[in-house]
Design a protein around this motif. Structure first.
Motif, mmCIF file in Angstrom:
data_model
loop_
_atom_site.group_PDB
_atom_site.id
_atom_site.type_symbol
_atom_site.label_atom_id
_atom_site.label_comp_id
_atom_site.label_asym_id
_atom_site.label_seq_id
_atom_site.Cartn_x
_atom_site.Cartn_y
_atom_site.Cartn_z
ATOM 1 N N ASN A 284 43.271 -9.979 11.520
ATOM 2 C CA ASN A 284 44.128 -10.496 10.442
ATOM 3 C C ASN A 284 45.480 -10.997 10.959
ATOM 4 O O ASN A 284 46.512 -10.866 10.299
ATOM 5 N N ASP A 285 45.464 -11.553 12.172
ATOM 6 C CA ASP A 285 46.687 -12.109 12.755
ATOM 7 C C ASP A 285 46.271 -13.152 13.790
ATOM 8 O O ASP A 285 45.081 -13.362 14.035
ATOM 9 N N PHE A 286 47.251 -13.798 14.404
ATOM 10 C CA PHE A 286 46.947 -14.862 15.354
ATOM 11 C C PHE A 286 47.381 -14.530 16.774
ATOM 12 O O PHE A 286 47.425 -15.398 17.630
ATOM 13 N N MET A 287 47.697 -13.289 17.046
ATOM 14 C CA MET A 287 48.085 -12.892 18.392
ATOM 15 C C MET A 287 46.861 -12.527 19.220
ATOM 16 O O MET A 287 45.859 -12.047 18.709
ATOM 17 N N GLY A 288 46.971 -12.785 20.525
ATOM 18 C CA GLY A 288 45.880 -12.449 21.430
ATOM 19 C C GLY A 288 46.295 -12.670 22.873
ATOM 20 O O GLY A 288 47.408 -13.108 23.164
ATOM 21 N N GLY A 289 45.388 -12.351 23.799
ATOM 22 C CA GLY A 289 45.686 -12.532 25.218
ATOM 23 C C GLY A 289 44.574 -11.973 26.082
ATOM 24 O O GLY A 289 43.453 -11.739 25.618
ATOM 25 N N ALA A 290 44.874 -11.752 27.339
ATOM 26 C CA ALA A 290 43.882 -11.282 28.306
ATOM 27 C C ALA A 290 44.039 -9.786 28.547
ATOM 28 O O ALA A 290 45.132 -9.234 28.428
ATOM 29 N N PHE A 291 42.924 -9.130 28.924
ATOM 30 C CA PHE A 291 42.980 -7.722 29.309
ATOM 31 C C PHE A 291 42.105 -7.481 30.525
ATOM 32 O O PHE A 291 41.165 -8.224 30.796
ATOM 33 N N ILE A 292 42.431 -6.434 31.274
ATOM 34 C CA ILE A 292 41.597 -5.967 32.373
ATOM 35 C C ILE A 292 41.518 -4.452 32.267
ATOM 36 O O ILE A 292 42.540 -3.778 32.128
ATOM 37 N N ASN A 293 40.298 -3.940 32.307
ATOM 38 C CA ASN A 293 40.064 -2.514 32.082
ATOM 39 C C ASN A 293 39.238 -1.939 33.233
ATOM 40 O O ASN A 293 38.247 -2.536 33.651
ATOM 41 N N TYR A 294 39.678 -0.787 33.737
ATOM 42 C CA TYR A 294 38.896 -0.046 34.723
ATOM 43 C C TYR A 294 38.636 1.345 34.160
ATOM 44 O O TYR A 294 39.574 2.068 33.792
ATOM 45 N N THR A 295 37.364 1.700 34.085
ATOM 46 C CA THR A 295 36.959 3.018 33.624
ATOM 47 C C THR A 295 36.340 3.740 34.822
ATOM 48 O O THR A 295 35.293 3.338 35.330
ATOM 49 N N ILE A 296 37.004 4.808 35.271
ATOM 50 C CA ILE A 296 36.679 5.460 36.535
ATOM 51 C C ILE A 296 35.964 6.780 36.280
ATOM 52 O O ILE A 296 36.421 7.605 35.471
ATOM 53 N N GLU A 297 34.867 6.981 36.983
ATOM 54 C CA GLU A 297 34.127 8.233 36.861
ATOM 55 C C GLU A 297 34.732 9.286 37.793
ATOM 56 O O GLU A 297 34.656 9.166 39.012
ATOM 57 N N ASP A 298 35.324 10.309 37.208
ATOM 58 C CA ASP A 298 35.931 11.398 37.975
ATOM 59 C C ASP A 298 34.976 12.591 37.928
ATOM 60 O O ASP A 298 35.097 13.488 37.084
ATOM 61 N N LYS A 299 34.025 12.605 38.840
ATOM 62 C CA LYS A 299 32.983 13.636 38.833
ATOM 63 C C LYS A 299 33.555 15.020 39.094
ATOM 64 O O LYS A 299 33.081 16.010 38.520
ATOM 65 N N VAL A 300 34.542 15.112 39.961
ATOM 66 C CA VAL A 300 35.119 16.411 40.310
ATOM 67 C C VAL A 300 35.688 17.109 39.088
ATOM 68 O O VAL A 300 35.481 18.317 38.871
ATOM 69 N N ASN A 301 36.392 16.342 38.244
ATOM 70 C CA ASN A 301 37.027 16.920 37.058
ATOM 71 C C ASN A 301 36.211 16.725 35.781
ATOM 72 O O ASN A 301 36.703 17.015 34.681
ATOM 73 N N LYS A 302 34.976 16.210 35.948
ATOM 74 C CA LYS A 302 34.060 16.043 34.819
ATOM 75 C C LYS A 302 34.698 15.272 33.665
ATOM 76 O O LYS A 302 34.787 15.739 32.517
ATOM 77 N N ARG A 303 35.155 14.063 33.975
ATOM 78 C CA ARG A 303 35.809 13.240 32.968
ATOM 79 C C ARG A 303 35.744 11.782 33.397
ATOM 80 O O ARG A 303 35.324 11.442 34.506
#
Length: 335
Positions: A284-303
């Motif tokens: 419901n607006d006209f704003m926008g842009g680019a994004f970059i996302n990194y989702t990291i698997e932290d096995k040691v801390n189970k998250r």
């Protein structure tokens, strides 16, 4: 006695040579050049022909994940006869050498430091074209790696002081002190920096280990998570206002459906991760842009650890802003 004197003389000569080499290394000039700017050392006639086209096909292809087409790099062509003195100090250089066996060589700190010089050789023009085409991805990877490292080096001169990131998330990430804290929750941080015509953002958060399953729908899961974060934290200027019909407006950040996100598996801080790039917008607006996302698997801390950068910069190029955000994210160190 003569043998002893001769041995001593040889030793002194060798040590002198080593000292000269060490001195030469110590006194390399600092490199210079704008971010994402590559100097291409090549004859004019080659630059204007098929060889130049091959170079531009690799280095000026559009940067993925931006609202408008922007080249990966800005190029400056330099004829070999004028490649001397200060022009050799650029941080990233692609140099072509004709009448030699086909090859590609990656060199560090040849004329200045830090510096990456890539030398492409060939006996014919077709040799040069073939070497460039076959090694295009590697050339881009090396130059972008140098630019990310340079941006990290620049930001390290004035580091932020937000120790609560480490205290709450068990990680460190490097960014300049100009970024201001916009919002902090238990496992969520959002930082913002004003830029020439808008603002740049970085967010850092933690997800439960069962929040993401690694399967064919992983990218869909990541998009749903970032959209839910956008709905919770990144409201539009019209949110909670009332429209002409008396209805309450809801405005928040979501991933734009019309632009297919780029998604691939990668490694961040020696840990498996998912990289996602795309376009965001406000409902419901006209704003926008680019994004970059990194989702990291932290096995040691189970998250899972999420780091995302996004920018709002209408009417200006966004390539360099996004490279800075990528440099910030890639500096993360998870305990």
């Amino acid at each position: 006695m003569k043998n002893i004197l001769l041995s001593t003389l040889v030793l002194l000569v060798v040590m002198s040579c080593k000292d000269k080499n060490a001195t030469k290394e110590r006194y390399l000039y600092d490199s210079n050049g704008s971010i994402n700017h590559v100097s291409v050392v090549v004859e004019n006639e080659l630059w204007d022909g098929r060889v130049g086209e091959a170079i531009r096909d690799v280095l000026t292809k559009p940067t993925y994940g931006l609202p408008q087409d922007e080249p990966l790099f800005t190029l400056s062509q330099i004829p070999p006869k004028v490649f001397s003195d200060f022009v050799t100090k650029n941080r990233t250089i692609l140099k072509l050498e004709m009448n030699k066996a086909p090859s590609i060589v990656f060199k560090d700190n040849v004329y200045a430091k830090p510096q990456k010089v890539i030398v492409v050789s060939g006996k014919t023009r077709q040799d040069i074209i073939d070497v460039i085409s076959e090694n295009g991805d590697k050339i881009v990877e090396v130059f972008r790696g140098m630019e990310i490292a340079e941006r990290q080096r620049q930001m390290a001169k004035s580091q932020h002081k937000y120790i609560s990131i480490k205290e709450k998330l068990g990680l460190t990430v490097q960014f300049a002190s100009i970024y201001e804290l916009a919002k902090e929750r238990d496992k969520f941080f959002w930082f913002r920096k004003d830029i020439t015509t808008g603002h740049s953002h970085i967010m850092i958060y933690e997800l439960p280990y069962d929040a993401i399953e690694k399967n064919d729908s992983t990218v869909t899961q990541i998009i749903k998570i970032r959209d839910s974060i956008g709905q919770a934290y990144f409201k539009g200027r019209l949110d909670e206002t009332v429209d002409a019909d008396g209805n309450k407006v809801s405005s928040f950040m979501v991933t734009e459906d019309a632009y297919t996100p780029f998604h691939e598996e990668t490694i961040i801080d020696n840990k498996p991760a998912f990289e996602t790039k795309g376009i965001w917008e406000l409902t419901n607006d006209f704003m926008g842009g680019a994004f970059i996302n990194y989702t990291i698997e932290d096995k040691v801390n189970k998250r899972w650890v999420g780091l995302e950068g996004f920018v709002f910069a209408p009417s200006v190029e966004k390539r360099n802003y996004m490279l800075e955000l990528e440099a910030i994210i890639k500096s993360v160190k998870i305990d």
